[in-house]
Design a protein around this motif. Structure first.
Motif, PDB file in Angstrom:
ATOM      1  N   MET A  61     -25.649  34.962  -3.080  1.00  0.00           N
ATOM      2  CA  MET A  61     -24.535  35.403  -4.040  1.00  0.00           C
ATOM      3  C   MET A  61     -23.512  35.791  -3.725  1.00  0.00           C
ATOM      4  N   PRO A  62     -22.390  36.069  -4.364  1.00  0.00           N
ATOM      5  CA  PRO A  62     -20.294  36.929  -4.068  1.00  0.00           C
ATOM      6  C   PRO A  62     -20.709  37.682  -4.874  1.00  0.00           C
ATOM      7  N   VAL A  63     -20.375  38.882  -4.345  1.00  0.00           N
ATOM      8  CA  VAL A  63     -20.247  40.114  -4.074  1.00  0.00           C
ATOM      9  C   VAL A  63     -19.370  40.256  -5.441  1.00  0.00           C
ATOM     10  N   GLY A  64     -18.539  39.837  -5.319  1.00  0.00           N
ATOM     11  CA  GLY A  64     -17.895  39.574  -6.937  1.00  0.00           C
ATOM     12  C   GLY A  64     -18.223  39.235  -7.899  1.00  0.00           C
ATOM     13  N   GLU A  65     -18.006  40.396  -8.971  1.00  0.00           N
ATOM     14  CA  GLU A  65     -18.675  40.533 -10.565  1.00  0.00           C
ATOM     15  C   GLU A  65     -18.842  39.259 -11.294  1.00  0.00           C
ATOM     16  N   LYS A  66     -17.392  38.698 -10.994  1.00  0.00           N
ATOM     17  CA  LYS A  66     -16.864  37.442 -11.933  1.00  0.00           C
ATOM     18  C   LYS A  66     -17.511  36.416 -11.561  1.00  0.00           C
ATOM     19  N   SER A  67     -16.993  35.997 -10.080  1.00  0.00           N
ATOM     20  CA  SER A  67     -17.464  34.792  -9.051  1.00  0.00           C
ATOM     21  C   SER A  67     -19.179  35.303  -8.951  1.00  0.00           C
ATOM     22  N   ARG A  68     -19.822  36.220  -9.269  1.00  0.00           N
ATOM     23  CA  ARG A  68     -21.070  35.890  -9.103  1.00  0.00           C
ATOM     24  C   ARG A  68     -22.011  35.314 -10.383  1.00  0.00           C
ATOM     25  N   ASP A  69     -21.258  36.277 -11.547  1.00  0.00           N
ATOM     26  CA  ASP A  69     -21.100  35.610 -13.143  1.00  0.00           C
ATOM     27  C   ASP A  69     -20.869  33.992 -13.234  1.00  0.00           C
ATOM     28  N   HIS A  70     -20.131  33.904 -12.353  1.00  0.00           N
ATOM     29  CA  HIS A  70     -19.754  32.025 -13.050  1.00  0.00           C
ATOM     30  C   HIS A  70     -20.677  31.453 -11.927  1.00  0.00           C
ATOM     31  N   LYS A  71     -21.661  31.677 -10.789  1.00  0.00           N
ATOM     32  CA  LYS A  71     -22.453  31.165 -10.189  1.00  0.00           C
ATOM     33  C   LYS A  71     -23.215  31.559 -10.700  1.00  0.00           C
ATOM     34  N   ALA A  72     -23.902  32.129 -11.640  1.00  0.00           N
ATOM     35  CA  ALA A  72     -25.110  32.253 -11.769  1.00  0.00           C
ATOM     36  C   ALA A  72     -25.267  31.593 -13.301  1.00  0.00           C
ATOM     37  N   ARG A  73     -24.331  31.629 -13.949  1.00  0.00           N
ATOM     38  CA  ARG A  73     -24.390  30.129 -15.213  1.00  0.00           C
ATOM     39  C   ARG A  73     -24.623  28.603 -14.850  1.00  0.00           C
ATOM     40  N   CYS A  74     -23.358  28.080 -13.671  1.00  0.00           N
ATOM     41  CA  CYS A  74     -23.588  27.126 -13.149  1.00  0.00           C
ATOM     42  C   CYS A  74     -25.209  26.610 -11.656  1.00  0.00           C
ATOM     43  N   LEU A  75     -26.209  28.029 -11.949  1.00  0.00           N
ATOM     44  CA  LEU A  75     -26.568  27.540 -11.450  1.00  0.00           C
ATOM     45  C   LEU A  75     -28.459  27.518 -12.057  1.00  0.00           C
ATOM     46  N   TRP A  76     -27.761  28.328 -13.041  1.00  0.00           N
ATOM     47  CA  TRP A  76     -29.272  28.141 -14.271  1.00  0.00           C
ATOM     48  C   TRP A  76     -29.211  26.417 -14.897  1.00  0.00           C
ATOM     49  N   PHE A  77     -27.824  26.755 -15.544  1.00  0.00           N
ATOM     50  CA  PHE A  77     -27.325  24.799 -16.107  1.00  0.00           C
ATOM     51  C   PHE A  77     -27.950  24.009 -14.853  1.00  0.00           C
ATOM     52  N   LEU A  78     -27.607  23.752 -13.250  1.00  0.00           N
ATOM     53  CA  LEU A  78     -28.044  22.788 -12.895  1.00  0.00           C
ATOM     54  C   LEU A  78     -29.940  23.049 -12.473  1.00  0.00           C
ATOM     55  N   ASP A  79     -30.590  23.774 -12.409  1.00  0.00           N
ATOM     56  CA  ASP A  79     -31.956  24.264 -12.318  1.00  0.00           C
ATOM     57  C   ASP A  79     -32.481  23.412 -13.618  1.00  0.00           C
ATOM     58  N   ARG A  80     -31.521  23.532 -14.850  1.00  0.00           N
ATOM     59  CA  ARG A  80     -32.280  22.579 -16.296  1.00  0.00           C
ATOM     60  C   ARG A  80     -31.968  20.926 -15.747  1.00  0.00           C
ATOM     61  N   LEU A  81     -30.843  20.218 -15.238  1.00  0.00           N
ATOM     62  CA  LEU A  81     -30.900  19.483 -14.805  1.00  0.00           C
ATOM     63  C   LEU A  81     -31.944  19.053 -14.250  1.00  0.00           C
ATOM     64  N   VAL A  82     -31.874  20.089 -13.059  1.00  0.00           N
ATOM     65  CA  VAL A  82     -33.465  19.023 -11.993  1.00  0.00           C
ATOM     66  C   VAL A  82     -34.665  18.813 -13.110  1.00  0.00           C
ATOM     67  N   LYS A  83     -34.756  19.967 -13.886  1.00  0.00           N
ATOM     68  CA  LYS A  83     -36.344  20.071 -14.822  1.00  0.00           C
ATOM     69  C   LYS A  83     -35.809  18.774 -15.674  1.00  0.00           C
ATOM     70  N   LEU A  84     -34.948  18.659 -15.796  1.00  0.00           N
ATOM     71  CA  LEU A  84     -35.115  17.477 -17.098  1.00  0.00           C
ATOM     72  C   LEU A  84     -35.045  15.920 -16.052  1.00  0.00           C
ATOM     73  N   SER A  85     -34.905  15.820 -15.260  1.00  0.00           N
ATOM     74  CA  SER A  85     -35.190  14.515 -14.213  1.00  0.00           C
ATOM     75  C   SER A  85     -36.198  14.482 -13.775  1.00  0.00           C
ATOM     76  N   SER A  86     -37.445  15.454 -14.054  1.00  0.00           N
ATOM     77  CA  SER A  86     -39.287  15.081 -13.598  1.00  0.00           C
ATOM     78  C   SER A  86     -39.386  14.669 -14.982  1.00  0.00           C
ATOM     79  N   GLN A  87     -38.321  14.581 -16.724  1.00  0.00           N
ATOM     80  CA  GLN A  87     -39.612  14.438 -17.464  1.00  0.00           C
ATOM     81  C   GLN A  87     -38.982  13.367 -17.873  1.00  0.00           C
ATOM     82  N   LYS A  88     -39.838  12.446 -18.825  1.00  0.00           N
ATOM     83  CA  LYS A  88     -39.774  11.533 -19.208  1.00  0.00           C
ATOM     84  C   LYS A  88     -39.752  10.546 -20.575  1.00  0.00           C
ATOM     85  N   VAL A  89     -40.394  12.128 -21.071  1.00  0.00           N
ATOM     86  CA  VAL A  89     -39.515  11.986 -23.290  1.00  0.00           C
ATOM     87  C   VAL A  89     -39.791  13.602 -22.874  1.00  0.00           C
TER      88      VAL A  89
END
Length: 410
Positions: free
Chosen positions: A258-286
């Motif tokens: 994770m980046p050291v800067g708070e703003k960059s850290r926050d941005h990456k955290a939000r992107c990773l959380w959204f990406l994690d939900r995308l991956v979980k959605l891809s494994s579902q059928k319904v």
């Protein structure tokens, strides 16, 4: 009834003979005033086994009935007891008693089926035979369903004829060359439906697949609360996440750097959380609408994922949000685009492929359609080879991956 027996008609019972008394196997008569009965007896009076055989016949508006005192349909009670019929003379007050015999009247179903009708029936398919049974014996609901299916079949046939006629008219008007050109344009349009909006004239890599086209400003704001858990995650917490397998490998690897800067850290955290939900959605059928992506997922994010990456399908009497094959491709494409934003437009495609559970050739086709460049690098400990994709300008010429249209997209 047999070939040897000869039958003659008898009306009223004669002296020494039994009067017929009848009962019906399928109900009781409402009125017997208009019913005429015909009694037949065997002429073979010399044969002691045949001279007592009797046959009784009558007809109603709907059916013919036959009863006899011999054979498997005869009543056995006639041999166990005697029946009598009394006729009362109202003038003299005297009653004359006659022997009686009970006949069991059964409906006569004709088995004379014409050869043509039988051959026509035998040539029918199983579905057509079932339909005939439904027409004759089905419930009202089954008959309505049969009529509806037949109407749909007729409508489909009319539609197919109309489409064929329209296709002939188009071929005559435009010619084959124009149709081939239109098909190529349709193929490109089909691919664009599952890829993020591409701004091919952009001056910077970050503007080719704009971040706002993947996560809108309102959605980005809503990600602050759930992504807070990734902001200050420790090594011990990451190890626990790896053991519990709550998050995908790509996210867990990125959390380690994770980046050291708070703003960059926050941005990456939000992107990773959204990406994690995308991956979980891809494994579902319904996908169920209530808490589709978990109770901790903001409502606006859940709605965005369901509306953007699922299609409505009907089954078991209700609508469902279904992750179809084309929507799976769309999820993969958006995940790649977001991963490029996370990693300064160069990302490890192999890790994403394993998380999204897609074939190697499939994810390479999607990356090529997104006009990305490929390189190879050694993975962790240099054991396996990883594919790395880069978004750089100018964009490569977009060639349709071979066999893209052959693969199922819906």
């Amino acid at each position: 009834m047999t070939g040897e027996a000869k039958w003659c008609y008898r009306g009223d019972p004669q002296e020494g003979q039994s009067a017929p008394v009848v009962q019906f196997t399928n109900g009781k008569l409402k009125s017997s005033e208009n019913m005429n009965f015909t009694l037949y007896r065997s002429k073979d009076t010399n044969n002691p086994r045949k001279k007592h055989k009797r046959m009784l016949n009558t007809e109603t508006n709907r059916l013919s009935y036959v009863g006899n005192n011999f054979g498997p349909g005869a009543l056995k009670c006639n041999t166990l007891c005697r029946y009598f019929v009394g006729v009362l003379d109202k003038n003299s007050g005297q009653m004359e008693v006659y022997n009686a015999e009970l006949f069991n009247m059964q409906p006569l179903i004709s088995d004379d089926v014409a050869d043509d009708d039988l051959s026509e029936y035998l040539t029918k398919s199983y579905r057509e035979k079932v339909d005939l049974c439904v027409e004759a014996f089905g419930t009202n609901k089954q008959k309505r369903a049969l009529n509806s299916r037949r109407m749909n079949a007729v409508g489909k046939e009319v539609l197919n004829k109309a489409v064929a006629k329209a296709a002939e008219d188009i071929i005559e008007t435009k010619g084959v060359a124009a149709l081939v050109s239109n098909a190529a344009e349709d193929e490109k349009a089909e691919v664009s439906l599952v890829l993020p909006p591409c701004h091919k004239d952009a001056d910077k890599p970050e503007d080719v697949y704009k971040f706002e086209d993947i996560i809108s400003p309102a959605e980005y704001e809503a990600l602050q609360a759930p992504a807070a858990a990734f902001m200050n995650v420790t090594s011990a917490e990451i190890l626990k996440m790896i053991e519990e397998k709550k998050h995908c490998s790509f996210v867990l690897d990125e959390l380690k750097s994770m980046p050291v800067g708070e703003k960059s850290r926050d941005h990456k955290a939000r992107c990773l959380w959204f990406l994690d939900r995308l991956v979980k959605l891809s494994s579902q059928k319904v996908v169920k609408k209530k808490h589709a992506m978990g109770p901790d997922c903001p409502h606006i994010i859940s709605n965005k994922l369901v509306k953007t990456f699922t299609v409505l399908s009907f089954g078991n009497g209700r609508l469902k949000n279904h992750v179809s094959a084309s929507m799976k491709v769309k999820i993969v494409a958006y995940a790649i685009a977001l991963a490029l934003h996370i990693n300064n437009f160069q990302t490890d495609l192999t890790v994403l492929q394993r998380d999204l559970k897609v074939r190697d050739s499939r994810i390479l086709d999607i990356a090529k359609a997104m006009r990305l460049k490929f390189t190879k690098s050694k993975g962790f400990y240099g054991i396996d080879e990883h594919k790395v994709v880069t978004l750089s300008l100018p964009l490569p010429i977009n060639k349709m991956p071979p066999g893209w249209r052959k693969r199922k997209m819906t």
